[in-house]
Design an enzyme around this catalytic site. Sequence first.
Site, PDB file in Angstrom:
ATOM      1  N   ARG A  13      43.969  52.093  48.154  1.00 15.90           N
ATOM      2  CA  ARG A  13      44.053  52.817  47.346  1.00 15.90           C
ATOM      3  C   ARG A  13      43.290  53.035  46.047  1.00 15.90           C
ATOM      4  NH1 ARG A  13      45.661  52.624  42.074  1.00 15.90           N
ATOM      5  NH2 ARG A  13      47.022  50.862  42.804  1.00 15.90           N
ATOM      6  N   ASP A  14      43.696  52.202  45.112  1.00 15.05           N
ATOM      7  CA  ASP A  14      42.823  51.620  43.970  1.00 15.05           C
ATOM      8  C   ASP A  14      41.400  52.521  44.412  1.00 15.05           C
ATOM      9  OD1 ASP A  14      41.496  51.279  41.958  1.00 15.05           O
ATOM     10  OD2 ASP A  14      43.744  49.698  41.373  1.00 15.05           O
ATOM     11  N   HIS A  17      39.497  55.596  44.856  1.00 15.16           N
ATOM     12  CA  HIS A  17      38.938  55.641  43.226  1.00 15.16           C
ATOM     13  C   HIS A  17      37.101  55.996  43.142  1.00 15.16           C
ATOM     14  CE1 HIS A  17      42.068  56.837  40.615  1.00 15.16           C
ATOM     15  NE2 HIS A  17      42.231  55.803  40.323  1.00 15.16           N
ATOM     16  N   SER A 168      44.497  48.115  33.163  1.00 17.61           N
ATOM     17  CA  SER A 168      44.293  49.238  33.892  1.00 17.61           C
ATOM     18  C   SER A 168      42.707  49.248  34.007  1.00 17.61           C
ATOM     19  CB  SER A 168      44.810  50.255  34.164  1.00 17.61           C
ATOM     20  OG  SER A 168      46.617  50.258  33.895  1.00 17.61           O
ATOM     21  N   HIS A 195      48.373  43.051  38.024  1.00 15.76           N
ATOM     22  CA  HIS A 195      47.336  43.910  38.161  1.00 15.76           C
ATOM     23  C   HIS A 195      46.298  43.816  37.662  1.00 15.76           C
ATOM     24  CE1 HIS A 195      45.611  48.042  40.748  1.00 15.76           C
ATOM     25  NE2 HIS A 195      45.285  48.124  39.537  1.00 15.76           N
ATOM     26  N   HIS A 197      41.884  44.241  36.164  1.00 14.91           N
ATOM     27  CA  HIS A 197      40.282  44.436  36.689  1.00 14.91           C
ATOM     28  C   HIS A 197      39.867  44.131  36.505  1.00 14.91           C
ATOM     29  CE1 HIS A 197      40.746  48.906  38.234  1.00 14.91           C
ATOM     30  NE2 HIS A 197      42.384  48.742  38.347  1.00 14.91           N
TER      31      HIS A 197
END
Length: 341
Positions: A13-14, A17, A168, A195, A197
């Site tokens: 999913r991510d 991108h 994010s 989550h 990054h």
Amino acid sequence: MAKKILISDPTLRDGNHAVRHQLSRESFVAYCQAAEAARVPIVEVGHGNGLGASSMLVGECRLTDEDILATARANLKDTRLGIHVIPGFCTIKKDLTRAVELGVDVFRIAAHCTEADITDRHINYVRQTGKEAWGVLMMSHMATPAVLLEEARKMESYGAEAIIIMDSAGAYFPDDVKERIATLVNGLSIPVGFHGHNNLGMAVINSVTAVNEGATIIDGTIRGFGAGAGNTQLEVLVAVFERMGFETGIDLYKILDAADIAEKEFNPVAPSISPLSIVSGLAGVFSGFAKPVARAAADYNVDPRDIFFGLGKRNAVAGQESLIIEVARALADQQTAAAKG
């Protein structure tokens, strides 16, 4: 007893991108099968912005939501199927209803960190169907710990069974994570997750910090495959947690195999640490041994990872390359003996 950490893997999913939402059906099949083999608990799939997001505005997905969910479901047996849901992109009547019918297990209902109110109807609907619903607060660095707790409590009141905060923008340092996760863990009665990054290279240490402060759910993607600088690198995360004595239930060798599969299937792949480098780090062996270890593994038909761990047990250091052959030969002899019974 070892602390149990639930890993949720949004590679499909991510990671979408990173290729402008153009992952192929073959890539979904290959990675789902690899993640299943590695015993990854949850695999999250879809357009990068989640269910119902494919559009000219944020990018059109190569596959439809239905194609993605059906393909993933067909290739995940023990691994649970998850999706990312942002109200506004995702409708209840069309998108959520069909996702339930297609067998999605975990619905991650997401909103900007100060807009939890918009998740009420979606969380309620998912819970009414008997499925699992989590609340997700995106761009969480833009809210204070107190505000995050206030928004998370709203989601909990709507029926969310866990709360995930997303870094994010990859903006957090460990102290930022520590303060926010501790506030949520102490202020909620449901599990808390993180989550990360990797914009500042902090994704793994931030994830470790989250666990040390009480988080029990952590996101990670294979090879860090994700938006921008990428996500917390899953295979590194699993290795680090194993070294720290945390229990994920994920097979280390199989998740390293999945990393190799991703390198072949996903183009481009986010910058990452190679699987053998991870093993050399776990074993405490000079990383410059990678090429001679690979050659010895091929010559003796043994697993190069076993060679690295064998070298670690012998406390090998740079300059002792001769030990590589000795370890490889010993492993080959063990395999031969085992085959003979």
